[in-house]
Scaffold this active site. Structure first.
Site, PDB file in Angstrom:
ATOM      1  N   SER A  58      27.581   7.963  60.458  1.00  0.00           N
ATOM      2  CA  SER A  58      28.965   7.553  60.171  1.00  0.00           C
ATOM      3  C   SER A  58      29.757   7.280  61.443  1.00  0.00           C
ATOM      4  O   SER A  58      30.815   6.647  61.399  1.00  0.00           O
ATOM      5  CB  SER A  58      29.688   8.633  59.348  1.00  0.00           C
ATOM      6  OG  SER A  58      29.012   8.870  58.156  1.00  0.00           O
ATOM      7  N   TRP A  73       5.717  27.754  54.481  1.00  0.00           N
ATOM      8  CA  TRP A  73       7.013  28.207  55.014  1.00  0.00           C
ATOM      9  C   TRP A  73       7.834  28.897  53.949  1.00  0.00           C
ATOM     10  O   TRP A  73       8.806  29.588  54.245  1.00  0.00           O
ATOM     11  CB  TRP A  73       7.786  27.022  55.608  1.00  0.00           C
ATOM     12  CG  TRP A  73       8.566  26.200  54.638  1.00  0.00           C
ATOM     13  CD1 TRP A  73       8.053  25.380  53.678  1.00  0.00           C
ATOM     14  CD2 TRP A  73       9.993  26.116  54.506  1.00  0.00           C
ATOM     15  NE1 TRP A  73       9.070  24.786  52.972  1.00  0.00           N
ATOM     16  CE2 TRP A  73      10.277  25.221  53.450  1.00  0.00           C
ATOM     17  CE3 TRP A  73      11.059  26.707  55.181  1.00  0.00           C
ATOM     18  CZ2 TRP A  73      11.568  24.916  53.057  1.00  0.00           C
ATOM     19  CZ3 TRP A  73      12.355  26.387  54.787  1.00  0.00           C
ATOM     20  CH2 TRP A  73      12.603  25.510  53.735  1.00  0.00           C
ATOM     21  N   ARG A 129      -1.308  19.226  47.759  1.00  0.00           N
ATOM     22  CA  ARG A 129      -0.924  19.474  49.147  1.00  0.00           C
ATOM     23  C   ARG A 129      -1.568  20.769  49.642  1.00  0.00           C
ATOM     24  O   ARG A 129      -2.118  21.541  48.857  1.00  0.00           O
ATOM     25  CB  ARG A 129       0.604  19.564  49.262  1.00  0.00           C
ATOM     26  CG  ARG A 129       1.196  20.680  48.453  1.00  0.00           C
ATOM     27  CD  ARG A 129       2.712  20.602  48.363  1.00  0.00           C
ATOM     28  NE  ARG A 129       3.359  20.939  49.618  1.00  0.00           N
ATOM     29  CZ  ARG A 129       4.628  21.376  49.722  1.00  0.00           C
ATOM     30  NH1 ARG A 129       5.361  21.546  48.626  1.00  0.00           N
ATOM     31  NH2 ARG A 129       5.154  21.645  50.872  1.00  0.00           N
ATOM     32  N   LYS A 177      28.080   7.516  49.814  1.00  0.00           N
ATOM     33  CA  LYS A 177      27.891   7.432  51.270  1.00  0.00           C
ATOM     34  C   LYS A 177      27.132   6.149  51.646  1.00  0.00           C
ATOM     35  O   LYS A 177      27.534   5.423  52.552  1.00  0.00           O
ATOM     36  CB  LYS A 177      27.156   8.675  51.788  1.00  0.00           C
ATOM     37  CG  LYS A 177      27.954   9.952  51.570  1.00  0.00           C
ATOM     38  CD  LYS A 177      27.350  11.136  52.281  1.00  0.00           C
ATOM     39  CE  LYS A 177      27.970  11.366  53.626  1.00  0.00           C
ATOM     40  NZ  LYS A 177      29.384  11.710  53.607  1.00  0.00           N
ATOM     41  N   ASP A 219      36.346  23.940  74.932  1.00  0.00           N
ATOM     42  CA  ASP A 219      34.993  24.498  74.800  1.00  0.00           C
ATOM     43  C   ASP A 219      34.849  25.011  73.377  1.00  0.00           C
ATOM     44  O   ASP A 219      35.750  24.842  72.558  1.00  0.00           O
ATOM     45  CB  ASP A 219      34.768  25.642  75.804  1.00  0.00           C
ATOM     46  CG  ASP A 219      33.296  25.832  76.141  1.00  0.00           C
ATOM     47  OD1 ASP A 219      32.495  25.932  75.194  1.00  0.00           O
ATOM     48  OD2 ASP A 219      32.952  25.874  77.331  1.00  0.00           O
ATOM     49  N   HIS A 231      17.333  25.036  49.091  1.00  0.00           N
ATOM     50  CA  HIS A 231      17.868  23.704  48.821  1.00  0.00           C
ATOM     51  C   HIS A 231      19.084  23.375  49.689  1.00  0.00           C
ATOM     52  O   HIS A 231      19.132  22.299  50.283  1.00  0.00           O
ATOM     53  CB  HIS A 231      18.128  23.448  47.344  1.00  0.00           C
ATOM     54  CG  HIS A 231      18.231  21.977  47.122  1.00  0.00           C
ATOM     55  ND1 HIS A 231      17.132  21.159  47.057  1.00  0.00           N
ATOM     56  CD2 HIS A 231      19.300  21.153  47.104  1.00  0.00           C
ATOM     57  CE1 HIS A 231      17.519  19.903  46.970  1.00  0.00           C
ATOM     58  NE2 HIS A 231      18.833  19.870  46.997  1.00  0.00           N
ATOM     59  N   HIS A 261      14.987  23.279  40.683  1.00  0.00           N
ATOM     60  CA  HIS A 261      14.152  22.083  40.525  1.00  0.00           C
ATOM     61  C   HIS A 261      12.914  22.165  41.420  1.00  0.00           C
ATOM     62  O   HIS A 261      11.998  21.381  41.270  1.00  0.00           O
ATOM     63  CB  HIS A 261      14.950  20.795  40.767  1.00  0.00           C
ATOM     64  CG  HIS A 261      15.400  20.569  42.180  1.00  0.00           C
ATOM     65  ND1 HIS A 261      16.612  20.028  42.508  1.00  0.00           N
ATOM     66  CD2 HIS A 261      14.801  20.804  43.376  1.00  0.00           C
ATOM     67  CE1 HIS A 261      16.727  19.927  43.810  1.00  0.00           C
ATOM     68  NE2 HIS A 261      15.636  20.394  44.365  1.00  0.00           N
ATOM     69  N   HIS A 262      12.897  23.122  42.346  1.00  0.00           N
ATOM     70  CA  HIS A 262      11.701  23.336  43.178  1.00  0.00           C
ATOM     71  C   HIS A 262      10.643  24.139  42.430  1.00  0.00           C
ATOM     72  O   HIS A 262       9.549  24.341  42.944  1.00  0.00           O
ATOM     73  CB  HIS A 262      12.066  24.084  44.460  1.00  0.00           C
ATOM     74  CG  HIS A 262      12.924  23.278  45.389  1.00  0.00           C
ATOM     75  ND1 HIS A 262      12.419  22.426  46.336  1.00  0.00           N
ATOM     76  CD2 HIS A 262      14.270  23.188  45.494  1.00  0.00           C
ATOM     77  CE1 HIS A 262      13.401  21.852  46.999  1.00  0.00           C
ATOM     78  NE2 HIS A 262      14.546  22.286  46.502  1.00  0.00           N
ATOM     79  N   SER A 294      20.679  33.654  64.738  1.00  0.00           N
ATOM     80  CA  SER A 294      21.114  32.599  65.648  1.00  0.00           C
ATOM     81  C   SER A 294      21.903  31.533  64.893  1.00  0.00           C
ATOM     82  O   SER A 294      22.975  31.104  65.338  1.00  0.00           O
ATOM     83  CB  SER A 294      19.890  31.971  66.326  1.00  0.00           C
ATOM     84  OG  SER A 294      20.245  30.782  66.968  1.00  0.00           O
ATOM     85  N   SER A 295      21.375  31.141  63.738  1.00  0.00           N
ATOM     86  CA  SER A 295      22.059  30.090  62.957  1.00  0.00           C
ATOM     87  C   SER A 295      23.411  30.559  62.461  1.00  0.00           C
ATOM     88  O   SER A 295      24.381  29.793  62.468  1.00  0.00           O
ATOM     89  CB  SER A 295      21.205  29.690  61.745  1.00  0.00           C
ATOM     90  OG  SER A 295      20.048  29.062  62.168  1.00  0.00           O
TER      91      SER A 295
END
Lengths: 41, 534
Positions: B270, B144, B452, B333, B108, B255, B304-305, B171-172
């Site tokens: 994968s 957001w 946007r 990848k 578990d 990011h 970069h944002h 929670s995360s």
């Protein structure tokens, strides 16, 4: 692990130790960034 | 490495689930909690999707038709918060709960009670967030990103927004701690780190990312809260604070958050591509190093944002080149997935179709990301529909297709029955066609200058907006087919699945019966020294 399933002591200790370290890391990031805000403000 | 051992008490194999609501409310079994996460995320997917359809309906033609601008802004904000924190992230946590213990041979998750808590916090968090729609001033409408000072103009919803974000973060973080502790301490004997399947690896890396950045988001929103209610001026220019500092802190979280939502999808793909190519994954170890490199680089590219806020040229150069550097491990990848298929005996069942859709369409999102990384070009693209097109290509045919692939791949193991393959394939083709009809025209809109987060626009943008809205409605309706396929499979309408389910798949999860028993690997499996699971 369902709480009533046994595990050996070393695994249990390892789980506890890892969980405590990770919790402290998370708290350090939280506190650290607020401290940064305080020092900069 | 150590591992769990078989219980000294003999009768645990016979423990089935408790009957009724107690099974779910008091759940500590990783499979039950995984199921709850997956159902919750599906509900949130439709809630967030409904908001997207409100947005697209309003944008079908120029002018204001259906909603007022303030409500439109609430919809864009809530759609994003729900999709990011309520749909994509919990869905991957659900997969982690279901699959990680079975893939590493553990009985578990390591911290089952905390696992219960980290799930049940989520419905509370999203009930609080949802309730803001009915509050004075409406739901949060600042996007957001919650940039101050705009977010501080939110009405009664503001403290509820902050509280719910704290709960989602909590929670995360608990979920991440559980994943790391489980993988570090409970792997089967002889399953060394580099023998772990890629899904487990990508989740381990994701969990470290979560652990590092969710507290940063919590810190940022805590400071917003004190600015609003306790007289501080962290981000208020009038009090000597710096609103741009919030953007830096937010994107230091934001990011890596992007990679939190895509790395587990890399892991899923994968697993699937080798199975349906009937070959081992090409370059397993290089995949691990590439995922780790992506995770590291995700911490040094945040600005970069925000090229347009104004920063020194050296800063722009650093963040531009660091961002472009991510293309290298990502290219590794994509190359390895392609090399895995090379000369493989490929078949194209639904999980493979979604994986290939992921491979092609996520790469489109990756390339538009490279365009956005170029600082002088980004100043033109910033806050335009090109950005909307970019991140939706990453998140919908990227993360969501990865999730769909995973559900189709592992659902026979969960339920003991195959899904309807024809309907699964129909779901894939409808989704792929409509996702492109929805988001591809947004590139053109952005390059033509459409900003946007606006409910109305110049008539020159009308045609592409109409096409995008038709695509969105089609994509939304296509997902009802997915629900039908899942329900049919859960109700055991399909063919009975064998233990291996697919043609000689690799991994411990295929060594347990289908459906997977309520308790698995109470005795750790033995793994030979030359066994590979990818």
């Amino acid at each position: 692990m369902t709480p009533d399933v046994n595990m050996d002591d070393s695994t249990r200790k390892g789980i506890r130790k890892t969980a405590i370290i990770l919790t402290l890391i998370a708290l350090a990031f939280y506190g650290g960034f607020i401290l940064m805000g305080v020092l900069r403000a | 490495m150590s591992s769990a051992v078989a219980d000294a008490h003999a009768d645990h194999d016979d423990h089935g689930p408790v009957k009724g609501w107690r099974r779910w409310l008091y759940a500590t079994n990783h499979k039950d909690i995984g199921t709850m996460y997956l159902i919750f995320s599906l509900v949130m997917f439709f809630a967030g999707g409904s908001m997207a359809l409100i947005i697209r309906t309003e944008l079908f033609s120029p002018g204001l038709q259906f909603v007022i601008p303030s409500f439109f802004n609430q919809m864009t904000t809530m759609h994003a918060l729900i999709m990011v924190f309520g749909a994509v992230m919990p869905a991957f946590v659900g997969l982690a709960n279901w699959m990680i213990p079975m893939m590493i041979g553990a009985p578990d998750m390591a911290l089952p009670r905390m696992n219960n808590w980290s799930f049940w916090i989520l419905p509370v968090a999203f009930s609080i967030l949802g309730s803001t729609l009915f509050m004075s001033g409406g739901a949060p409408a600042s996007g957001w990103t919650m940039y101050p000072p705009l977010v501080l103009q939110t009405g009664d919803a503001f403290p509820f927004l902050i509280f719910s974000v704290h709960l989602m973060g909590l929670s995360s973080i608990m979920g991440a701690i559980n994943v790391i502790v489980t993988i570090i301490n409970m792997r089967a004997p002889d399953m060394t780190l580099l023998k772990m399947p890629m899904f487990v690896w990508t989740w381990l890396i994701t969990a470290y990312l979560l652990l590092a950045v969710m507290p940063v988001l919590a810190g940022a929103v805590t400071m917003l809260l004190t600015d609003q209610f306790f007289g501080t001026s962290f981000f208020l220019a009038a009090g000597g604070g710096d609103p741009v500092m919030f953007q830096h802190i937010f994107w230091f979280f934001g990011h890596p958050e992007v990679y939190i939502m895509i790395l587990p999808a890399f892991g899923v793909v994968s697993e699937i591509i080798p199975t349906f190519s009937r070959k081992p994954l090409f370059g397993h170890d290089s995949m691990v190093y590439a995922a780790s490199s992506i995770a590291f680089l995700s911490f040094i590219v945040w600005a970069h944002h925000m090229f347009t806020v104004g920063m020194p040229l050296t800063g722009q150069m650093f963040f531009m080149f660091a961002t472009m550097l991510i293309a290298v491990p990502t290219g590794v990848k994509v190359f390895n997935w392609t090399a895995t298929m090379w000369k493989g005996a490929m078949t194209f069942e639904t999980p493979m179709l979604f994986s290939l859709g992921f491979l092609f369409l996520f790469t489109i999102g990756g390339f538009s990301g490279l365009m956005l990384a170029i600082a002088p070009a980004d100043i033109q693209y910033h806050d335009s529909y090109f950005v909307v097109a970019h991140f939706h290509y990453v998140l919908v045919p990227g993360s969501i297709f990865g999730l769909m692939a995973a559900v189709y791949y592992w659902m026979p193991k969960w339920t003991g029955h195959y899904y309807n393959e024809s309907l699964g394939k129909l779901h894939f083709w409808l989704s792929t066609i409509f996702v492109n009809v929805t988001f591809f025209p947004m590139h053109f809109l952005g390059l033509a200058g459409m900003p946007r987060r606006i409910p109305d626009y110049s008539t020159q943008f009308a045609d592409f907006n109409s096409i995008a809205s038709v695509g969105a409605i089609g994509f939304g309706l296509s997902q009802l087919l997915f629900v039908y396929v899942v329900i049919q499979c859960v109700r055991k309408k399909g063919t009975v699945a064998s233990q291996e389910v697919w043609d000689s798949p690799r991994g411990l999860e295929w060594t347990v019966p289908s459906p997977a028993p309520y308790h698995t690997f109470e005795t750790p499996p033995r793994i030979s020294s030359d066994t590979s699971f990818s």
